[in-house]
Design a protein around this motif. Structure first.
Motif, PDB file in Angstrom:
ATOM      1  N   LEU A 295      50.054  65.195  40.850  1.00  0.00           N
ATOM      2  CA  LEU A 295      51.385  64.595  41.000  1.00  0.00           C
ATOM      3  C   LEU A 295      51.473  63.288  40.210  1.00  0.00           C
ATOM      4  O   LEU A 295      52.507  62.982  39.613  1.00  0.00           O
ATOM      5  CB  LEU A 295      51.697  64.356  42.474  1.00  0.00           C
ATOM      6  CG  LEU A 295      52.017  65.630  43.270  1.00  0.00           C
ATOM      7  CD1 LEU A 295      52.163  65.335  44.753  1.00  0.00           C
ATOM      8  CD2 LEU A 295      53.291  66.297  42.747  1.00  0.00           C
TER       9      LEU A 295
ATOM     10  N   LEU B 131      52.772  74.029  46.138  1.00  0.00           N
ATOM     11  CA  LEU B 131      53.267  72.985  47.039  1.00  0.00           C
ATOM     12  C   LEU B 131      54.064  73.592  48.191  1.00  0.00           C
ATOM     13  O   LEU B 131      53.957  73.157  49.341  1.00  0.00           O
ATOM     14  CB  LEU B 131      54.156  71.997  46.271  1.00  0.00           C
ATOM     15  CG  LEU B 131      53.429  70.872  45.547  1.00  0.00           C
ATOM     16  CD1 LEU B 131      54.414  70.091  44.691  1.00  0.00           C
ATOM     17  CD2 LEU B 131      52.757  69.936  46.533  1.00  0.00           C
ATOM     18  N   PHE B 132      54.857  74.609  47.865  1.00  0.00           N
ATOM     19  CA  PHE B 132      55.629  75.287  48.914  1.00  0.00           C
ATOM     20  C   PHE B 132      54.680  75.892  49.937  1.00  0.00           C
ATOM     21  O   PHE B 132      54.810  75.660  51.140  1.00  0.00           O
ATOM     22  CB  PHE B 132      56.520  76.380  48.292  1.00  0.00           C
ATOM     23  CG  PHE B 132      57.252  77.198  49.315  1.00  0.00           C
ATOM     24  CD1 PHE B 132      58.476  76.764  49.810  1.00  0.00           C
ATOM     25  CD2 PHE B 132      56.707  78.382  49.803  1.00  0.00           C
ATOM     26  CE1 PHE B 132      59.148  77.506  50.779  1.00  0.00           C
ATOM     27  CE2 PHE B 132      57.373  79.123  50.773  1.00  0.00           C
ATOM     28  CZ  PHE B 132      58.593  78.687  51.263  1.00  0.00           C
TER      29      PHE B 132
ATOM     30  N   LEU C  94      51.879  74.332  29.922  1.00  0.00           N
ATOM     31  CA  LEU C  94      52.330  73.193  30.737  1.00  0.00           C
ATOM     32  C   LEU C  94      53.432  73.630  31.708  1.00  0.00           C
ATOM     33  O   LEU C  94      53.413  73.267  32.887  1.00  0.00           O
ATOM     34  CB  LEU C  94      52.834  72.066  29.825  1.00  0.00           C
ATOM     35  CG  LEU C  94      53.133  70.746  30.541  1.00  0.00           C
ATOM     36  CD1 LEU C  94      51.867  70.145  31.132  1.00  0.00           C
ATOM     37  CD2 LEU C  94      53.779  69.748  29.592  1.00  0.00           C
ATOM     38  N   ILE C  95      54.369  74.441  31.222  1.00  0.00           N
ATOM     39  CA  ILE C  95      55.446  74.923  32.100  1.00  0.00           C
ATOM     40  C   ILE C  95      54.870  75.840  33.180  1.00  0.00           C
ATOM     41  O   ILE C  95      55.236  75.732  34.354  1.00  0.00           O
ATOM     42  CB  ILE C  95      56.530  75.666  31.266  1.00  0.00           C
ATOM     43  CG1 ILE C  95      57.255  74.674  30.350  1.00  0.00           C
ATOM     44  CG2 ILE C  95      57.520  76.373  32.167  1.00  0.00           C
ATOM     45  CD1 ILE C  95      58.006  73.588  31.082  1.00  0.00           C
TER      46      ILE C  95
ATOM     47  N   LYS D 207      49.895  62.761  37.481  1.00  0.00           N
ATOM     48  CA  LYS D 207      50.035  63.160  36.072  1.00  0.00           C
ATOM     49  C   LYS D 207      51.478  63.573  35.768  1.00  0.00           C
ATOM     50  O   LYS D 207      51.973  63.339  34.672  1.00  0.00           O
ATOM     51  CB  LYS D 207      49.065  64.311  35.744  1.00  0.00           C
ATOM     52  CG  LYS D 207      47.608  63.844  35.729  1.00  0.00           C
ATOM     53  CD  LYS D 207      46.668  64.942  35.273  1.00  0.00           C
ATOM     54  CE  LYS D 207      46.361  64.785  33.814  1.00  0.00           C
ATOM     55  NZ  LYS D 207      45.267  65.576  33.300  1.00  0.00           N
ATOM     56  N   VAL D 208      52.138  64.179  36.738  1.00  0.00           N
ATOM     57  CA  VAL D 208      53.549  64.533  36.564  1.00  0.00           C
ATOM     58  C   VAL D 208      54.382  63.259  36.379  1.00  0.00           C
ATOM     59  O   VAL D 208      55.229  63.184  35.483  1.00  0.00           O
ATOM     60  CB  VAL D 208      54.055  65.347  37.775  1.00  0.00           C
ATOM     61  CG1 VAL D 208      55.583  65.464  37.736  1.00  0.00           C
ATOM     62  CG2 VAL D 208      53.432  66.730  37.787  1.00  0.00           C
TER      63      VAL D 208
ATOM     64  N   ALA E 228      52.551  74.956  40.265  1.00  0.00           N
ATOM     65  CA  ALA E 228      52.372  73.827  41.183  1.00  0.00           C
ATOM     66  C   ALA E 228      53.482  73.814  42.233  1.00  0.00           C
ATOM     67  O   ALA E 228      53.233  73.490  43.403  1.00  0.00           O
ATOM     68  CB  ALA E 228      52.364  72.512  40.413  1.00  0.00           C
ATOM     69  N   MET E 229      54.691  74.193  41.826  1.00  0.00           N
ATOM     70  CA  MET E 229      55.796  74.255  42.795  1.00  0.00           C
ATOM     71  C   MET E 229      55.503  75.298  43.862  1.00  0.00           C
ATOM     72  O   MET E 229      55.686  75.053  45.054  1.00  0.00           O
ATOM     73  CB  MET E 229      57.096  74.639  42.075  1.00  0.00           C
ATOM     74  CG  MET E 229      57.692  73.512  41.275  1.00  0.00           C
ATOM     75  SD  MET E 229      59.075  74.140  40.306  1.00  0.00           S
ATOM     76  CE  MET E 229      58.980  73.029  38.919  1.00  0.00           C
TER      77      MET E 229
ATOM     78  N   TYR F 248      53.392  73.668  35.805  1.00  0.00           N
ATOM     79  CA  TYR F 248      54.407  73.040  36.663  1.00  0.00           C
ATOM     80  C   TYR F 248      54.987  74.054  37.653  1.00  0.00           C
ATOM     81  O   TYR F 248      55.134  73.764  38.838  1.00  0.00           O
ATOM     82  CB  TYR F 248      55.545  72.459  35.804  1.00  0.00           C
ATOM     83  CG  TYR F 248      55.332  71.024  35.356  1.00  0.00           C
ATOM     84  CD1 TYR F 248      54.179  70.639  34.689  1.00  0.00           C
ATOM     85  CD2 TYR F 248      56.301  70.053  35.595  1.00  0.00           C
ATOM     86  CE1 TYR F 248      53.997  69.337  34.267  1.00  0.00           C
ATOM     87  CE2 TYR F 248      56.130  68.739  35.174  1.00  0.00           C
ATOM     88  CZ  TYR F 248      54.976  68.383  34.504  1.00  0.00           C
ATOM     89  OH  TYR F 248      54.800  67.096  34.088  1.00  0.00           O
ATOM     90  N   LEU F 249      55.335  75.239  37.170  1.00  0.00           N
ATOM     91  CA  LEU F 249      55.951  76.248  38.041  1.00  0.00           C
ATOM     92  C   LEU F 249      54.964  76.687  39.123  1.00  0.00           C
ATOM     93  O   LEU F 249      55.325  76.792  40.302  1.00  0.00           O
ATOM     94  CB  LEU F 249      56.431  77.454  37.217  1.00  0.00           C
ATOM     95  CG  LEU F 249      57.570  77.163  36.231  1.00  0.00           C
ATOM     96  CD1 LEU F 249      57.942  78.421  35.454  1.00  0.00           C
ATOM     97  CD2 LEU F 249      58.811  76.616  36.941  1.00  0.00           C
TER      98      LEU F 249
ATOM     99  N   TYR G  17      50.463  74.823  24.137  1.00  0.00           N
ATOM    100  CA  TYR G  17      50.497  73.790  25.189  1.00  0.00           C
ATOM    101  C   TYR G  17      51.833  73.724  25.913  1.00  0.00           C
ATOM    102  O   TYR G  17      51.875  73.451  27.116  1.00  0.00           O
ATOM    103  CB  TYR G  17      50.178  72.416  24.601  1.00  0.00           C
ATOM    104  CG  TYR G  17      48.795  72.302  24.036  1.00  0.00           C
ATOM    105  CD1 TYR G  17      47.679  72.487  24.843  1.00  0.00           C
ATOM    106  CD2 TYR G  17      48.588  72.013  22.693  1.00  0.00           C
ATOM    107  CE1 TYR G  17      46.399  72.392  24.327  1.00  0.00           C
ATOM    108  CE2 TYR G  17      47.314  71.906  22.164  1.00  0.00           C
ATOM    109  CZ  TYR G  17      46.225  72.091  22.978  1.00  0.00           C
ATOM    110  OH  TYR G  17      44.967  71.997  22.475  1.00  0.00           O
ATOM    111  N   SER G  18      52.941  73.971  25.204  1.00  0.00           N
ATOM    112  CA  SER G  18      54.235  73.853  25.888  1.00  0.00           C
ATOM    113  C   SER G  18      54.377  74.967  26.924  1.00  0.00           C
ATOM    114  O   SER G  18      54.896  74.740  28.015  1.00  0.00           O
ATOM    115  CB  SER G  18      55.382  73.872  24.878  1.00  0.00           C
ATOM    116  OG  SER G  18      55.310  75.016  24.081  1.00  0.00           O
TER     117      SER G  18
END
Lengths: 329, 245
Positions: free
Chosen positions: B146, B76-77, B65-66, B148-149, B72-73, B69-70, B61-62
């Motif tokens: 977002l 988003l860009f 999850l990362i 959830k973040v 998602a960045m 997040y990455l 999971y760790s």
């Protein structure tokens, strides 16, 4: 004015932005009320040596009898695996955490400063400040309540045990054959419901104390506002020149232990005990990893990137659009 | 970027580098988000997916999850780039138009019955509808993501009810997105749509295909004829002319 770190500022900006974006201001609240916590003074607890089962454990079992699982008679294996987690034939077990036993006492003998010290440590959910079990539940079936306890919604829990995997102590215990998944496709999806201490939520909501606290004959468990409990633990810790556990672990919890011996040594002894068990991999026998981090720390550390990325995207687009329009495209 | 006819190559420049870069950045980051997002549910271990060579990380999971997040960045860009770029240029070719449902039906019917399709602009009506559907899914999955973040930050807590809504909407919209992507890819089961495929790699499509199927776009690019007259009198293009070499 107190100094605000860049990280704090960023965090607050993201929060403010998110609330505005979602229009869900009503739904969000900062967890800064007056939540409750507990302080275990391990210099007082002797694990109720003279009783067959420690008083806190007995009280917890009686208090929560009605909340324990009532699984189906026939429980399917977790396809495609040939396993299922069924504790229903071990209801009487009081020496580890199970769906039918939400607290138990670990006892270790530790050499410290040339002396052998016996430490008894009642264990249960630590009710963390930022509990990854609740935060990371994919179905929102677990929550940190404003009063402090972390609760599992047994109507919604599918028993995936992610909460146990992300808990530094592996606290929640799973029982198969019960819960929502039984109504969907029990053979193929879901695995049961997770159970753990709810800090006697109904009692504390009506102003009472958890059953274990009231039952302790040695008054080794104190209960009250988390802040006051931390202060009491710190004071006791200074008085005995001891060691404190639960204040920093997993980013902070609302359960504080004070012991005359280091928790690193306690953890070593607990790992030894665990390795000697019939099934050393079986869950429900937590250690005391000192200053263990929160699984969310790394992800939260990247949040700035989630703010910068769209800004960078917008900037790059503005530049690109300007260039193309200037070039007559 | 410039869309133009390339008579020497017998092709039409459909997408520039920026468009293709945005498309593939969105596609790859979304794939990473889907894989790591499913990893947030306890399934890769149970169903032995984590036992496949190289996929052990999917059960951690760790790590997932990362990755989430990455990715998602990156998404988003790309999404903000796409939106801001097209808004500044007032380029709304992909926004659905009135009658797109009916036109989509006619285009699909034409593919099935192998008859003449109604004339299209740069994008087919069903492409505009697919875009709207995907954009809607992205909006919901992105906003709930977002939230959830935010919820993951130590200083933020949401009510039990909000947690259920946010989590379930995120999961549901992720499934909508997966459905949308499958439908998007399924479009290439139809031979008629395949000439569009090279445009996502080289940026170019066959000129005869454009003349035949995207007559309104061709009219705009070549400056010949009005869209109205073309709509009324669809050109008859022999079947062999629409094959891509």
């Amino acid at each position: 004015m107190s100094k605000m770190s860049r990280r704090d500022f960023l965090k607050r900006s993201v929060v403010a932005g998110g609330v505005v974006m979602s229009g869900a201001g009503k739904l969000a609240f900062a967890a800064d009320g007056s939540p409750v916590g507990t302080f275990y003074d391990l210099t007082k607890c002797d694990g109720c040596r003279d009783l067959p089962v420690p008083a806190c454990v007995t009280a917890c079992r009686e208090e929560n009898q009605q909340k324990f699982p009532r699984p189906a008679d026939q429980i399917e294996l977790y396809w495609p695996r040939n396993i299922k987690e069924d504790w229903s034939d071990k209801k009487e077990l009081t020496t580890r955490l199970t769906p039918y036993n939400w607290t138990f006492v670990q006892t270790v003998s530790v050499e410290h400063n040339g002396q052998t010290v016996q430490v008894s440590m009642p264990r249960r959910c630590m009710h963390c400040d930022n509990p990854p079990c609740a935060t990371l539940c994919p179905f929102g079936a677990q929550n940190k309540m404003p009063e402090g306890p972390v609760l599992i919604n047994k109507e919604l829990c599918l028993g995936g045990a992610k909460c146990r995997d992300v808990c530094p102590w592996g606290i929640p215990a799973r029982q198969a054959g019960v819960g929502l998944y039984m109504k969907i496709a029990p053979k193929y999806l879901g695995a049961g419901v997770m159970y753990k201490c709810d800090l006697c939520y109904d009692r504390i909501r009506s102003g009472g104390a958890p059953a274990c606290v009231e039952a302790c004959p040695k008054r080794a468990i104190q209960f009250g506002e988390t802040k006051a409990m931390l202060e009491a633990a710190q004071a006791r810790n200074s008085a005995i020149n001891g060691y404190i556990y639960g204040d920093k672990e997993n980013g902070g919890t609302s359960t504080f232990y004070v012991s005359p011996v280091p928790f690193e040594r306690i953890n070593e002894k607990l790992q030894e005990q665990k390795s000697r068990q019939e099934n050393p991999k079986a869950p429900g026998f937590p250690g005391t990893p000192v200053e263990v981090g929160n699984i969310l720390d790394t992800a939260n550390g990247t949040v700035a990137g989630l703010v910068i990325a769209p800004l960078a995207g917008a900037f790059a687009a503005g530049y690109a659009a300007y260039k193309t329009m200037k070039g007559g495209e | 970027m410039a869309q133009k006819i390339l008579p020497d190559e017998n092709k039409v420049q459909r997408h520039g580098f920026r468009g293709r870069f945005t498309h593939w950045t969105v596609a790859l980051s979304t794939l990473a988000l889907i894989v790591s997002g499913f990893g947030q549910m306890p399934m890769y271990k149970r169903y032995y997916i984590a036992d496949l060579p190289g996929l052990g990380w999917t059960a951690d999971y760790s790590t997932t999850l990362i990755v989430h997040y990455l990715a998602a960045m990156v998404l988003l860009f790309a999404v903000t780039f796409h939106l801001v770029f097209h808004v500044i240029r007032k380029d709304y070719d992909l926004i659905p138009k009135r009658g797109d449902f009916r036109t989509s039906y006619l285009i699909i019917k034409a593919m099935v019955t192998e008859q003449e399709a109604p004339p299209s602009g740069k994008y087919l009506a069903e492409q505009r509808l697919a875009y709207a559907f995907l954009a809607f899914s992205f909006l919901i999955v992105g906003l709930t993501g977002l939230l959830k973040v935010l919820k993951n930050l130590p200083s933020v807590n949401f009510s039990a009810q909000a947690m259920v809504w946010i989590s379930d909407l995120h999961t549901l919209s992720a499934f909508l997105l997966v459905f949308g992507i499958v439908a998007h890819l399924a479009a290439f089961l139809f031979r008629e749509n395949r000439p569009l495929l090279p445009a996502m790699f080289t940026g170019k499509v066959n000129l005869n295909y454009v003349k035949h199927r995207h007559r309104l776009w061709y009219a705009r690019l070549s400056g010949k004829g009005s869209a109205v007259s073309l709509q009324e009198a669809p050109a008859q293009v022999p079947e062999e002319n629409i094959r891509v070499s």
